[in-house]
Design a protein around this motif. Structure first.
Motif, PDB file in Angstrom:
ATOM      1  N   LEU A  93       9.151 -26.419  50.906  1.00  0.00           N
ATOM      2  CA  LEU A  93       9.934 -27.651  50.728  1.00  0.00           C
ATOM      3  C   LEU A  93      10.753 -27.903  51.988  1.00  0.00           C
ATOM      4  O   LEU A  93      11.468 -27.017  52.465  1.00  0.00           O
ATOM      5  N   ARG A  94      10.643 -29.102  52.528  1.00  0.00           N
ATOM      6  CA  ARG A  94      11.275 -29.405  53.803  1.00  0.00           C
ATOM      7  C   ARG A  94      12.062 -30.700  53.727  1.00  0.00           C
ATOM      8  O   ARG A  94      11.750 -31.599  52.949  1.00  0.00           O
ATOM      9  N   LYS A  95      13.054 -30.786  54.592  1.00  0.00           N
ATOM     10  CA  LYS A  95      13.850 -32.005  54.741  1.00  0.00           C
ATOM     11  C   LYS A  95      14.309 -32.096  56.185  1.00  0.00           C
ATOM     12  O   LYS A  95      14.847 -31.128  56.742  1.00  0.00           O
ATOM     13  N   ASP A  96      14.035 -33.251  56.787  1.00  0.00           N
ATOM     14  CA  ASP A  96      14.356 -33.445  58.206  1.00  0.00           C
ATOM     15  C   ASP A  96      13.732 -32.353  59.069  1.00  0.00           C
ATOM     16  O   ASP A  96      14.376 -31.795  59.983  1.00  0.00           O
ATOM     17  N   ASN A  97      12.469 -32.021  58.716  1.00  0.00           N
ATOM     18  CA  ASN A  97      11.692 -31.008  59.442  1.00  0.00           C
ATOM     19  C   ASN A  97      12.307 -29.612  59.366  1.00  0.00           C
ATOM     20  O   ASN A  97      12.001 -28.743  60.189  1.00  0.00           O
ATOM     21  N   ARG A  98      13.170 -29.367  58.406  1.00  0.00           N
ATOM     22  CA  ARG A  98      13.738 -28.035  58.198  1.00  0.00           C
ATOM     23  C   ARG A  98      13.325 -27.520  56.830  1.00  0.00           C
ATOM     24  O   ARG A  98      13.315 -28.263  55.859  1.00  0.00           O
ATOM     25  N   ARG A  99      12.966 -26.245  56.768  1.00  0.00           N
ATOM     26  CA  ARG A  99      12.610 -25.633  55.497  1.00  0.00           C
ATOM     27  C   ARG A  99      13.872 -25.399  54.680  1.00  0.00           C
ATOM     28  O   ARG A  99      14.814 -24.743  55.123  1.00  0.00           O
ATOM     29  N   ILE A 100      13.915 -25.971  53.459  1.00  0.00           N
ATOM     30  CA  ILE A 100      15.100 -25.833  52.613  1.00  0.00           C
ATOM     31  C   ILE A 100      14.827 -24.955  51.396  1.00  0.00           C
ATOM     32  O   ILE A 100      15.733 -24.672  50.617  1.00  0.00           O
ATOM     33  N   LEU A 141      12.508 -31.966  43.137  1.00  0.00           N
ATOM     34  CA  LEU A 141      12.512 -30.621  42.564  1.00  0.00           C
ATOM     35  C   LEU A 141      13.898 -29.999  42.602  1.00  0.00           C
ATOM     36  O   LEU A 141      14.317 -29.329  41.654  1.00  0.00           O
ATOM     37  N   MET A 142      14.627 -30.217  43.695  1.00  0.00           N
ATOM     38  CA  MET A 142      15.974 -29.678  43.771  1.00  0.00           C
ATOM     39  C   MET A 142      16.890 -30.348  42.746  1.00  0.00           C
ATOM     40  O   MET A 142      17.856 -29.761  42.274  1.00  0.00           O
ATOM     41  N   GLY A 143      16.531 -31.590  42.397  1.00  0.00           N
ATOM     42  CA  GLY A 143      17.308 -32.274  41.366  1.00  0.00           C
ATOM     43  C   GLY A 143      17.162 -31.638  40.008  1.00  0.00           C
ATOM     44  O   GLY A 143      18.008 -31.807  39.131  1.00  0.00           O
ATOM     45  N   MET A 144      16.082 -30.896  39.797  1.00  0.00           N
ATOM     46  CA  MET A 144      15.887 -30.201  38.520  1.00  0.00           C
ATOM     47  C   MET A 144      16.936 -29.110  38.310  1.00  0.00           C
ATOM     48  O   MET A 144      17.200 -28.699  37.191  1.00  0.00           O
ATOM     49  N   THR A 145      17.505 -28.628  39.407  1.00  0.00           N
ATOM     50  CA  THR A 145      18.483 -27.550  39.264  1.00  0.00           C
ATOM     51  C   THR A 145      19.797 -28.055  38.691  1.00  0.00           C
ATOM     52  O   THR A 145      20.618 -27.265  38.219  1.00  0.00           O
ATOM     53  N   GLU A 146      19.987 -29.358  38.772  1.00  0.00           N
ATOM     54  CA  GLU A 146      21.246 -29.925  38.311  1.00  0.00           C
ATOM     55  C   GLU A 146      21.204 -30.283  36.841  1.00  0.00           C
ATOM     56  O   GLU A 146      22.230 -30.378  36.186  1.00  0.00           O
ATOM     57  N   GLN A 147      20.017 -30.524  36.292  1.00  0.00           N
ATOM     58  CA  GLN A 147      19.918 -30.863  34.884  1.00  0.00           C
ATOM     59  C   GLN A 147      18.580 -30.386  34.343  1.00  0.00           C
ATOM     60  O   GLN A 147      17.631 -30.227  35.083  1.00  0.00           O
ATOM     61  N   GLY A 148      18.534 -30.117  33.062  1.00  0.00           N
ATOM     62  CA  GLY A 148      17.300 -29.625  32.445  1.00  0.00           C
ATOM     63  C   GLY A 148      16.178 -30.633  32.572  1.00  0.00           C
ATOM     64  O   GLY A 148      16.405 -31.842  32.565  1.00  0.00           O
ATOM     65  N   SER A 149      14.949 -30.151  32.684  1.00  0.00           N
ATOM     66  CA  SER A 149      13.789 -31.027  32.817  1.00  0.00           C
ATOM     67  C   SER A 149      12.752 -30.664  31.775  1.00  0.00           C
ATOM     68  O   SER A 149      12.243 -29.548  31.762  1.00  0.00           O
ATOM     69  N   LEU A 150      12.436 -31.599  30.910  1.00  0.00           N
ATOM     70  CA  LEU A 150      11.435 -31.366  29.874  1.00  0.00           C
ATOM     71  C   LEU A 150      10.058 -31.231  30.496  1.00  0.00           C
ATOM     72  O   LEU A 150       9.245 -30.418  30.070  1.00  0.00           O
ATOM     73  N   ILE A 151       9.798 -32.002  31.561  1.00  0.00           N
ATOM     74  CA  ILE A 151       8.476 -31.996  32.183  1.00  0.00           C
ATOM     75  C   ILE A 151       8.142 -30.604  32.722  1.00  0.00           C
ATOM     76  O   ILE A 151       7.045 -30.077  32.519  1.00  0.00           O
ATOM     77  N   SER A 152       9.107 -29.977  33.412  1.00  0.00           N
ATOM     78  CA  SER A 152       8.824 -28.658  33.999  1.00  0.00           C
ATOM     79  C   SER A 152       8.550 -27.617  32.928  1.00  0.00           C
ATOM     80  O   SER A 152       7.824 -26.660  33.149  1.00  0.00           O
ATOM     81  N   ASP A 153       9.149 -27.763  31.741  1.00  0.00           N
ATOM     82  CA  ASP A 153       8.901 -26.809  30.662  1.00  0.00           C
ATOM     83  C   ASP A 153       7.537 -27.015  30.022  1.00  0.00           C
ATOM     84  O   ASP A 153       7.019 -26.118  29.352  1.00  0.00           O
ATOM     85  N   LEU A 154       6.943 -28.211  30.195  1.00  0.00           N
ATOM     86  CA  LEU A 154       5.609 -28.470  29.655  1.00  0.00           C
ATOM     87  C   LEU A 154       4.505 -27.951  30.571  1.00  0.00           C
ATOM     88  O   LEU A 154       3.352 -27.854  30.169  1.00  0.00           O
ATOM     89  N   ILE A 155       4.853 -27.643  31.830  1.00  0.00           N
ATOM     90  CA  ILE A 155       3.864 -27.119  32.778  1.00  0.00           C
ATOM     91  C   ILE A 155       3.473 -25.711  32.367  1.00  0.00           C
ATOM     92  O   ILE A 155       4.329 -24.893  32.017  1.00  0.00           O
ATOM     93  N   GLN A 156       2.168 -25.397  32.410  1.00  0.00           N
ATOM     94  CA  GLN A 156       1.690 -24.077  31.980  1.00  0.00           C
ATOM     95  C   GLN A 156       2.084 -22.977  32.950  1.00  0.00           C
ATOM     96  O   GLN A 156       2.258 -21.827  32.551  1.00  0.00           O
TER      97      GLN A 156
END
Length: 465
Positions: free
Chosen positions: A238-245, A154-169
């Motif tokens: 959203l968490r990484k290494d048991n930390r909320r990011i 999901l954080m990778g979506m911030t770096e480039q546009g995502s067609l899938i996320s735009d199809l979500i209602q």
């Protein structure tokens, strides 16, 4: 081999020590039942740090951890370090994880058994299966890994546009740890309107989020009002290494859905009220008929009044069920029980008549239920009035049977039986039954004498066409 023989063969215990071990073993089954665990007594062998199993018990109300008895087998230090430690130090080992001789993971507790001089002469061991607990731990570990991968994706979506996320209602927001929006799909931007800005906290742009406690939950769903709209807000931490990011927010407009639900509830309430009033009106008509019936002395007229009363009350029973459920369908076995019970009580008070209902519950639409109620009323009433003329008691049976896309109703009695030459046209009740079954219910009707009385069969389709 007995406990005494095992101890004399493998250990250096005295006779008093062996007797103490034997006395303890007498309570082993009770301990196993209370703890719902496998329980053992191990005693240290003469040479080396190993032990021998001299007694065992498994819970009588559960399954054992072991397929075979382990009495007489050695518990080697390498495989039973907790037992060896307790024998050497005299200290208990509680809730230790261990592997059984059959490869199962268990929670093991070991307590020393000491004689009057304080010397450790054995150990009492309790083992409980923790396979289910391990499976849950593995699932949680896998879920944690999945959540981390989801966070990275999901954080990778911030770096480039995502067609899938735009199809979500849903309106999709990615919010960082500081509460700032780092990504928003097309639906989310439409929800923001003119209040767009990554440097402004999301709660300042969407004020309805201030009343939600979404930050303290891993997954949270709540519905809130925003102006005239009802919004469903789902949050995933959203968490990484048991930390909320950050937080994933999914917001959906559920206004139309909730409005339809409200309209259905109103409609259901109105339908229940209509059926309630119809039932009350029918019961009022029945009361008027009773008053009129009491004014006549003719038995024939009273009988006609009673038949009319029963027909009205059978229809009222159906509307009573509808008024309680608010549905346009009825479970017909319950309906027939209500009708039959009233007919037997009011029909022949000087006779002892039993009525039994069997079969599977079947749902029928309201229009068919009313017609079937009248049919069942006429057939049971026919048995009550005519089957037991010269009998002080009798039995009536009603059986409901599904037959694919049809349903069959069998009503029988052990009474007098049909006359050899009968004229169905002379009976208004049977005329009503045949008309309702064949014309309203599109089914078939037959009535015939049996060796024990009379039987009637009604067979109708569950669905039209």
């Amino acid at each position: 081999m007995s406990i005494e023989n095992l101890c004399r063969k493998h250990t250096s215990l005295t006779d008093e020590d062996i007797q103490q071990i034997c006395d303890l073993s007498k309570n082993l089954q009770m301990i196993a039942d209370l703890s719902q665990a496998n329980v053992f007594i191990d005693c240290p062998v003469q040479d080396g740090p190993h032990a021998v199993v001299v007694a065992e018990a498994s819970p009588s109300t559960g399954s054992s951890l072991y397929k075979k008895s382990v009495v007489g087998q050695w518990a080697y230090e390498m495989y039973e370090p907790a037992v060896a430690r307790t024998h050497q130090t005299g200290e208990p080992t509680i809730r230790n994880r261990a592997i059984t001789q059959e490869g199962k993971t268990v929670k093991q507790s070991v307590v020393p058994v000491k004689n009057d001089q304080g010397k450790t002469i054995g150990s009492l061991i309790m083992e409980q299966d923790i396979s289910l607990q391990l499976r849950h731990e593995n699932q949680l570990r896998a879920l944690s890994h999945t959540t981390e991968h989801l966070s990275e994706t999901l954080m990778g979506m911030t770096e480039q546009g995502s067609l899938i996320s735009d199809l979500i209602q849903e309106a999709l927001f990615l919010v960082n740890r500081k509460g700032h929006i780092v990504y928003a799909n097309t639906q989310a931007l439409n929800l923001l309107g003119e209040n767009k800005g990554q440097e402004v906290p999301v709660e300042d742009q969407l004020e309805f989020l201030r009343d939600l406690d979404y930050r303290s939950h891993v997954v949270h769903y709540e519905e809130v009002r925003s102006g005239r709209k009802t919004l469903g807000v789902k949050s995933i931490s959203l968490r990484k290494d048991n930390r909320r990011i950050g937080t994933l927010l999914m917001i959906r407009d559920v206004t139309e859905l909730r409005e339809k639900e409200r309209q259905l509830m109103v409609k259901s309430t109105v339908i229940k009220e209509i059926h309630h009033r119809v039932k009350n009106n029918l019961q009022m008509i029945a009361s008027l008929l009773r008053l009129q019936m009491r004014r006549t002395r003719s038995k024939e007229v009273k009988s006609i009044f009673q038949e009319s009363l029963n027909r009205i009350l059978s229809i009222a029973s159906v509307h009573e069920i509808f008024s309680n459920t608010g549905l346009e369908e009825v479970e017909i076995l319950e309906m027939m029980k209500k009708i039959g019970a009233k007919l037997v009580v009011n029909g022949q008070p000087d006779k002892e008549i039993e009525i039994a209902f069997t079969g599977k519950p079947i749902i029928l639409s309201s229009d068919k239920a009313v017609s079937l109620a009248l049919v069942v009323n006429e057939l049971i009433q026919n048995s009550v009035e005519h089957a037991f003329v010269d009998q002080p008691y009798g039995r009536i049976g009603v059986h409901l049977e599904p037959l694919g896309y049809e349903v069959r109703v069998r009503i029988w009695d052990d009474g007098y039986g049909l006359p050899t030459e009968r004229n169905e046209g002379a009976s208004l009740g049977l005329q009503i039954v045949r008309t309702l079954v064949e014309q309203d219910l599109a089914g078939s009707f037959s009535i015939f004498p049996t060796t024990k009385g009379t039987e009637a069969i009604v067979q109708i389709p569950l669905e039209e066409g």
